[in-house]
Motif scaffolding. Structure first.
Motif, PDB file in Angstrom:
ATOM      1  N   VAL A  30       0.838  -1.201   0.000  1.00 13.16           N
ATOM      2  CA  VAL A  30       0.000   0.000   0.000  1.00 13.16           C
ATOM      3  C   VAL A  30       0.876   1.255   0.000  1.00 13.16           C
ATOM      4  CG1 VAL A  30      -1.822   1.249   1.204  1.00 13.16           C
ATOM      5  CG2 VAL A  30      -1.806  -1.242   1.231  1.00 13.16           C
ATOM      6  N   VAL A  31       1.944   1.239   0.783  1.00 13.80           N
ATOM      7  CA  VAL A  31       2.853   2.392   0.839  1.00 13.80           C
ATOM      8  C   VAL A  31       3.443   2.660  -0.540  1.00 13.80           C
ATOM      9  CG1 VAL A  31       5.033   3.220   1.785  1.00 13.80           C
ATOM     10  CG2 VAL A  31       3.386   2.096   3.281  1.00 13.80           C
ATOM     11  N   VAL A  32       3.887   1.608  -1.213  1.00 15.35           N
ATOM     12  CA  VAL A  32       4.473   1.754  -2.542  1.00 15.35           C
ATOM     13  C   VAL A  32       3.444   2.299  -3.529  1.00 15.35           C
ATOM     14  CG1 VAL A  32       5.372   0.424  -4.492  1.00 15.35           C
ATOM     15  CG2 VAL A  32       6.254   0.021  -2.193  1.00 15.35           C
ATOM     16  N   LYS A  33       2.198   1.876  -3.373  1.00 15.53           N
ATOM     17  CA  LYS A  33       1.149   2.311  -4.300  1.00 15.53           C
ATOM     18  C   LYS A  33       0.780   3.775  -4.103  1.00 15.53           C
ATOM     19  CE  LYS A  33      -3.009   0.864  -3.493  1.00 15.53           C
ATOM     20  NZ  LYS A  33      -4.185  -0.012  -3.385  1.00 15.53           N
ATOM     21  N   VAL A  34       0.762   4.246  -2.860  1.00  7.35           N
ATOM     22  CA  VAL A  34       0.258   5.592  -2.561  1.00  7.35           C
ATOM     23  C   VAL A  34       1.337   6.657  -2.662  1.00  7.35           C
ATOM     24  CG1 VAL A  34      -0.787   7.049  -0.785  1.00  7.35           C
ATOM     25  CG2 VAL A  34      -1.583   4.703  -1.102  1.00  7.35           C
ATOM     26  N   VAL A  35       2.503   6.391  -2.160  1.00 10.43           N
ATOM     27  CA  VAL A  35       3.516   7.449  -2.039  1.00 10.43           C
ATOM     28  C   VAL A  35       3.954   8.017  -3.379  1.00 10.43           C
ATOM     29  CG1 VAL A  35       5.886   7.933  -1.319  1.00 10.43           C
ATOM     30  CG2 VAL A  35       4.351   6.723   0.213  1.00 10.43           C
ATOM     31  N   PRO A  36       4.209   7.207  -4.426  1.00  8.99           N
ATOM     32  CA  PRO A  36       4.657   7.827  -5.679  1.00  8.99           C
ATOM     33  C   PRO A  36       3.660   8.809  -6.260  1.00  8.99           C
ATOM     34  CG  PRO A  36       5.082   5.483  -5.705  1.00  8.99           C
ATOM     35  CD  PRO A  36       4.228   5.755  -4.505  1.00  8.99           C
ATOM     36  N   ASP A  46       1.338  -2.732  -8.722  1.00  8.29           N
ATOM     37  CA  ASP A  46       0.263  -3.210  -9.573  1.00  8.29           C
ATOM     38  C   ASP A  46       0.390  -4.711  -9.776  1.00  8.29           C
ATOM     39  OD1 ASP A  46       2.669  -2.665 -10.794  1.00  8.29           O
ATOM     40  OD2 ASP A  46       1.785  -2.499 -12.798  1.00  8.29           O
ATOM     41  N   PRO A  47      -0.635  -5.348 -10.365  1.00  5.69           N
ATOM     42  CA  PRO A  47      -0.512  -6.776 -10.657  1.00  5.69           C
ATOM     43  C   PRO A  47       0.723  -7.077 -11.500  1.00  5.69           C
ATOM     44  CG  PRO A  47      -2.786  -6.073 -10.898  1.00  5.69           C
ATOM     45  CD  PRO A  47      -1.977  -4.832 -10.659  1.00  5.69           C
ATOM     46  N   PHE A  48       1.286  -8.248 -11.317  1.00  6.06           N
ATOM     47  CA  PHE A  48       2.522  -8.685 -11.981  1.00  6.06           C
ATOM     48  C   PHE A  48       3.742  -7.901 -11.501  1.00  6.06           C
ATOM     49  CE2 PHE A  48      -1.025  -9.248 -14.954  1.00  6.06           C
ATOM     50  CZ  PHE A  48      -0.985 -10.616 -15.154  1.00  6.06           C
ATOM     51  N   SER A  49       3.601  -7.201 -10.349  1.00  2.65           N
ATOM     52  CA  SER A  49       4.714  -6.386  -9.861  1.00  2.65           C
ATOM     53  C   SER A  49       5.914  -7.245  -9.488  1.00  2.65           C
ATOM     54  CB  SER A  49       4.263  -5.557  -8.658  1.00  2.65           C
ATOM     55  OG  SER A  49       3.845  -6.400  -7.592  1.00  2.65           O
ATOM     56  N   ILE A  50       5.677  -8.461  -9.020  1.00  2.00           N
ATOM     57  CA  ILE A  50       6.789  -9.310  -8.602  1.00  2.00           C
ATOM     58  C   ILE A  50       7.708  -9.627  -9.778  1.00  2.00           C
ATOM     59  CG2 ILE A  50       5.537 -11.487  -8.956  1.00  2.00           C
ATOM     60  CD1 ILE A  50       6.928 -12.551  -6.445  1.00  2.00           C
ATOM     61  N   PHE A  51       7.134  -9.749 -10.967  1.00  2.00           N
ATOM     62  CA  PHE A  51       7.957 -10.031 -12.143  1.00  2.00           C
ATOM     63  C   PHE A  51       8.720  -8.787 -12.590  1.00  2.00           C
ATOM     64  CE2 PHE A  51       4.146 -12.759 -12.314  1.00  2.00           C
ATOM     65  CZ  PHE A  51       4.762 -13.991 -12.141  1.00  2.00           C
ATOM     66  N   LEU A  93      -1.220 -11.370  -8.794  1.00  2.00           N
ATOM     67  CA  LEU A  93      -2.045 -10.165  -8.667  1.00  2.00           C
ATOM     68  C   LEU A  93      -1.629  -9.271  -7.511  1.00  2.00           C
ATOM     69  CD1 LEU A  93      -5.580 -11.744  -9.279  1.00  2.00           C
ATOM     70  CD2 LEU A  93      -4.043 -10.686 -10.943  1.00  2.00           C
ATOM     71  N   GLY A  94      -0.790  -9.747  -6.619  1.00  2.00           N
ATOM     72  CA  GLY A  94      -0.479  -9.001  -5.410  1.00  2.00           C
ATOM     73  C   GLY A  94      -1.313  -9.521  -4.257  1.00  2.00           C
ATOM     74  N   LEU A  95      -0.932  -9.141  -3.031  1.00  2.00           N
ATOM     75  CA  LEU A  95      -1.568  -9.721  -1.855  1.00  2.00           C
ATOM     76  C   LEU A  95      -3.011  -9.257  -1.683  1.00  2.00           C
ATOM     77  CD1 LEU A  95       1.425  -9.530   0.645  1.00  2.00           C
ATOM     78  CD2 LEU A  95       0.653 -11.460  -0.731  1.00  2.00           C
ATOM     79  N   GLY A  96      -3.301  -7.997  -1.955  1.00  2.00           N
ATOM     80  CA  GLY A  96      -4.662  -7.483  -1.768  1.00  2.00           C
ATOM     81  C   GLY A  96      -5.645  -8.107  -2.734  1.00  2.00           C
ATOM     82  N   LEU A  97      -5.393  -7.905  -4.054  1.00  2.00           N
ATOM     83  CA  LEU A  97      -6.269  -8.489  -5.073  1.00  2.00           C
ATOM     84  C   LEU A  97      -6.236 -10.010  -5.017  1.00  2.00           C
ATOM     85  CD1 LEU A  97      -5.556  -6.213  -8.177  1.00  2.00           C
ATOM     86  CD2 LEU A  97      -7.655  -6.324  -6.830  1.00  2.00           C
ATOM     87  N   GLY A  98      -5.075 -10.559  -4.706  1.00  5.23           N
ATOM     88  CA  GLY A  98      -4.956 -12.010  -4.633  1.00  5.23           C
ATOM     89  C   GLY A  98      -5.836 -12.603  -3.565  1.00  5.23           C
ATOM     90  N   LEU A  99      -5.914 -11.937  -2.404  1.00  3.27           N
ATOM     91  CA  LEU A  99      -6.778 -12.439  -1.329  1.00  3.27           C
ATOM     92  C   LEU A  99      -8.235 -12.410  -1.749  1.00  3.27           C
ATOM     93  CD1 LEU A  99      -7.121 -13.414   1.594  1.00  3.27           C
ATOM     94  CD2 LEU A  99      -7.248 -11.016   2.285  1.00  3.27           C
ATOM     95  N   ALA A 100      -8.667 -11.309  -2.371  1.00  6.10           N
ATOM     96  CA  ALA A 100     -10.060 -11.202  -2.808  1.00  6.10           C
ATOM     97  C   ALA A 100     -10.390 -12.270  -3.844  1.00  6.10           C
ATOM     98  CB  ALA A 100     -10.315  -9.809  -3.380  1.00  6.10           C
ATOM     99  N   ALA A 101      -9.479 -12.462  -4.813  1.00  7.03           N
ATOM    100  CA  ALA A 101      -9.720 -13.478  -5.840  1.00  7.03           C
ATOM    101  C   ALA A 101      -9.734 -14.880  -5.238  1.00  7.03           C
ATOM    102  CB  ALA A 101      -8.640 -13.373  -6.920  1.00  7.03           C
ATOM    103  N   SER A 102      -8.902 -15.107  -4.234  1.00 10.11           N
ATOM    104  CA  SER A 102      -8.841 -16.431  -3.607  1.00 10.11           C
ATOM    105  C   SER A 102     -10.115 -16.746  -2.844  1.00 10.11           C
ATOM    106  CB  SER A 102      -7.637 -16.499  -2.661  1.00 10.11           C
ATOM    107  OG  SER A 102      -6.448 -16.194  -3.341  1.00 10.11           O
ATOM    108  N   VAL A 103     -10.624 -15.763  -2.101  1.00  6.07           N
ATOM    109  CA  VAL A 103     -11.878 -15.979  -1.377  1.00  6.07           C
ATOM    110  C   VAL A 103     -13.009 -16.256  -2.357  1.00  6.07           C
ATOM    111  CG1 VAL A 103     -13.590 -14.899   0.120  1.00  6.07           C
ATOM    112  CG2 VAL A 103     -11.170 -14.614   0.615  1.00  6.07           C
ATOM    113  N   ALA A 104     -13.034 -15.493  -3.478  1.00  9.60           N
ATOM    114  CA  ALA A 104     -14.070 -15.713  -4.487  1.00  9.60           C
ATOM    115  C   ALA A 104     -13.969 -17.120  -5.073  1.00  9.60           C
ATOM    116  CB  ALA A 104     -13.946 -14.664  -5.594  1.00  9.60           C
TER     117      ALA A 104
END
Length: 760
Positions: free
Chosen positions: A140-146, A235-240, A478-489
């Motif tokens: 979240v910090v990486v997403k907001v600060v830039p 964003d998604p695919f950020s790990i790559f 997808l990242g931890l946030g979106l990944g968790l939502a997709a996993s629960v779904a």
């Protein structure tokens, strides 16, 4: 009446349908409280209720007065010191995951413990930084600060930053604000008593998610181990993208940082393996993190690694605490979704670990109170520039394995962290960040070893294995946030899939007793002629009603609607012949005076479908039609031997409105072709709901419900025997009959002069 005979039993009772059972055994009237009555009860006050509320809000009041000083204090002191030293190092290491200066990790290791000491219900977990949660906050910090300018964030007390850059201040503000928001969410969930939401996170999902988070942690720490300048991605695919950036500049690696981190990592892994294998023989686990930190700090300071090898170090460690901050409401709006995920994951992990220790040491924990404790912990921690907390499995393991009995050990660990914050933090300034990165990775072994779960889950439950794999892939990609939502779904989708395609089966009698099992599973099976028993082992709702109908058709071997249409079409032809005088009926059958009938005008078309789906009406004919007999001319109607169908609904927990309509249509189709349908095993609430929804009418009535399969089978056998004797005058004296199970297990018919009953 039940009579035991050796290892057998005999039950003597009438054959019960739901109607006859209700007539003989009247249900008690139960008063169900209204919403207003529940509100009155909740608002009613008493001394006992006040005491119960006070003890639930402050669990310390229940265990502290019973504290055994002589037996527990020494163990808690040893445990507190050991846990405190580990908490200091993990706080510094996990701060790197949040992408903020390491000194702020000490606040995250101090404040949650103080709040949890008074409000928590677990006596053994160590509350504080957790790598997965730190990684989520860092994302979240990486997403907001830039995207945030210097004027966009209301940063308090910037003059007291002690050398901290403006960019770092922004990151600290975002991390603190997200922590406060997640704490508020947890507090509201606890107050509203909705801690049950954690049940939607299964063990397989949590395992796959934490493993994916460990992979994210591993990748995020590579830049500190190699000392590379890697741009942040959220964003998604950020790990790559991070991996691509690392490998594109791998030649710029700082060899001193790389060698130091690899040595630290190797030693930590080896010693942790020794601690695990010989934990029964070691009085306390070897505090390898502390030992390596002291050595690495001394070596870095003595050989001046910062200037000689240009390594990055922890740097300034401000003493004491800074003034509380006011969270930025603008960040609330940007991070509400991520904060909710952080709140849920933090609670799920803490509650799971607390449940393990509560079962081991036999004391209760309260999920809603845990939410309140964690929520207030995060609010206080965020206010003092810390980041979100839960519990680290390794730190809790240290607190429990070193003899910790209560949260007194946690309080002592907080005192150790406090000493570092206010007095000796400056000693850690020469410590390399690559050492902290190695220590963070050293704590990931348990989570990375969870890959072994895939093989075990595949053997036990393939659905759970799929949940693990999909959760891992989604969280990594997808990242931890979106990944968790997709996993629960996806996990909820597997539940729908299991109920949408249930394993329906045809049942038959085993050993001529009152036991009915799948026909495919046993050799000694008995199925009464003309009777089929069909079992559906799941709820019936809008998504699987068509699947249920198709499976039922496959089980009985014909489509009742097709039979009905064929019979109605044949009836129209017969009626036409009879009106023209071309058809006569004799005791031996039909006599037709014409060789052929042109029936092109009788062909089935769309205009006739509704008419052909109606009940068969032969009242206008002077004779009855035997649909399984020989019909005149070229009139062909499929013959069926089925006269009774039993639907086992013992596993059907509910029907919705859509499936109710579909079920009624299915029953009507069978009834209209003279197949009696019986439903067994359904509870009273199920039938009451059908009545409320006006399910019953002249065709489908409530007499079709029976208590058990055997009740329905015996009812059918008696009814068939009665109809046979009614058609044979010589057998009219045998109308009263019953069925009993012989001592050798066979089912037989016998004469009787008593009311019909069944004996097992």
């Amino acid at each position: 009446m039940i009579e035991p005979i050796g290892n057998q039993y005999i039950v003597s009772r009438p054959v019960y349908s739901k109607t006859t059972f209700g007539e003989e055994h009247k249900k008690k009237h139960r008063h169900h409280k209204t919403l207003l009555e529940h509100l009155k009860d909740s608002c009613r006050c008493s001394s006992q209720k006040a005491k119960r509320i006070a003890l639930s809000l402050f669990p310390i009041a229940s265990w502290l007065p019973a504290y055994r000083i002589k037996e527990w204090l020494l163990s808690d002191i040893v445990s507190g010191i050991s846990t405190g030293l580990v908490a200091v190092l993990q706080g510094l290491a996990f701060a790197l995951l949040v992408t903020i200066p390491p000194s702020y990790g000490l606040y995250a290791a101090f404040f949650p413990v103080i709040v949890y000491f008074f409000l928590g219900t677990s006596r053994h977990i160590s509350v504080g930084p957790f790598p997965v949660l730190s990684m989520m906050v860092g994302a979240v910090v990486v997403k907001v600060v830039p995207d945030a300018g210097g004027d966009a964030l209301m940063i308090s007390n910037s003059s007291e930053s002690n050398g901290i850059t403006s960019d770092d201040q922004q990151k600290v503000m975002v991390a603190a604000t997200v922590t406060i928001l997640s704490g508020i969410i947890q507090l509201l969930m606890g107050v509203l008593q909705i801690g049950f939401v954690v049940i939607y996170l299964s063990d397989s999902l949590i395992s796959g998610f934490t493993t994916a988070a460990a992979v994210h942690v591993l990748v995020s720490q590579l830049k500190f181990m190699l000392q590379l300048s890697v741009p942040a991605h959220s964003d998604p695919f950020s790990i790559f993208k991070v991996l691509q950036s690392i490998f594109s500049q791998i030649e710029k690696t700082n060899i001193a940082d790389l060698v130091t981190s690899l040595i630290i990592l190797l030693i930590v892994f080896v010693v942790k393996e020794i601690n695990q294998r010989y934990k029964a023989k070691l009085p306390v686990p070897i505090p390898i993190e502390l030992i390596m930190t002291v050595i690495a700090t001394g070596v870095s300071y003595g050989f001046d690694f910062k200037n000689r090898f240009n390594v990055t170090v922890v740097g300034d460690m401000p003493s004491g605490f800074q003034a509380p901050i006011t969270p930025d409401v603008g960040i609330f709006q940007q991070t509400i979704g991520d904060s909710f995920a952080i709140a849920i994951v933090g609670f799920a992990v803490a509650f799971s670990v607390a449940s393990v220790y509560s079962l081991k040491y036999d004391y209760p924990i309260d999920g809603n109170q845990e939410l309140i404790a964690l929520g207030l912990s995060n609010i206080l921690t965020g206010s003092f520039r810390g980041f979100a907390s839960s519990t680290a499995l390794s730190r809790s393991g240290v607190q429990e394995s070193t003899g910790g009995k209560t949260q007194i050990a946690g309080l002592l660990s907080a005192i150790i962290v406090l000493i570092v914050i206010v007095a000796i933090g400056f000693l850690l300034e020469p410590l390399q960040k690559s050492v902290l990165a190695a220590l963070a990775l050293g704590n990931l072994k348990g989570m990375l070893m969870q890959f072994a779960e895939i093989g075990r889950l595949w053997k036990k439950d393939k659905y759970d294995c799929c949940v693990w794999i999909v959760t891992f892939i989604c969280a990594v990609v997808l990242g931890l946030g979106l990944g968790l939502a997709a996993s629960v779904a996806f996990q909820l989708l597997t539940i729908v899939f299991r109920t949408q395609f249930p394993k329906c089966s045809s049942l038959a009698n085993v050993g001529r007793s009152n036991i009915y099992k799948n026909k495919k599973d046993y050799d000694d099976m008995y199925e009464p002629e003309g009777v089929r028993i069909f079992r559906c082992p799941s709820p019936i709702y809008f998504a699987n009603i068509n699947f249920f109908k198709q499976k039922l058709i496959d089980a009985i071997g014909f489509n009742p609607l097709r039979i009905l249409r064929k019979r109605n079409k044949a009836l129209k032809k017969i009626r036409k012949l009879q009106k023209k005088g071309l058809l006569q009926v004799t005791p031996k059958g039909f006599i037709c005076t014409v060789d052929d009938v042109k029936d092109s005008d009788e062909e089935l078309d769309n205009n006739q479908i509704e008419e052909l789906d109606q009940p068969i009406n032969t009242t206008d004919l002077p004779f009855q039609i035997d649909w399984n007999g020989t019909l005149p001319l070229n009139i062909v109607v499929p013959k069926i031997s089925l006269h009774s169908l039993i639907l086992d609904f013992s596993a059907v927990s509910f029907l919705d409105i859509s499936s109710m309509r579909g079920l009624k249509t299915i029953l009507q189709e069978f009834i209209r072709i003279q197949v009696d349908v019986y439903i067994v095993g359904s509870d009273d609430d199920f039938i009451e709901k059908l009545a409320r929804c006006e399910f019953f009418d002249d065709e489908v009535n409530d007499s079709i419900f029976f208590l058990t399969i055997h009740d329905a089978v015996l009812h059918i056998l008696m009814r068939k025997d009665y109809s046979t004797s009614k058609s044979s005058p010589s057998q009219e004296k045998e109308k009263n009959c019953d069925f009993t199970v012989n001592t050798n297990g066979s089912l037989r018919n016998r004469e009787c002069r008593v009311p019909v009953e069944t004996q097992f």
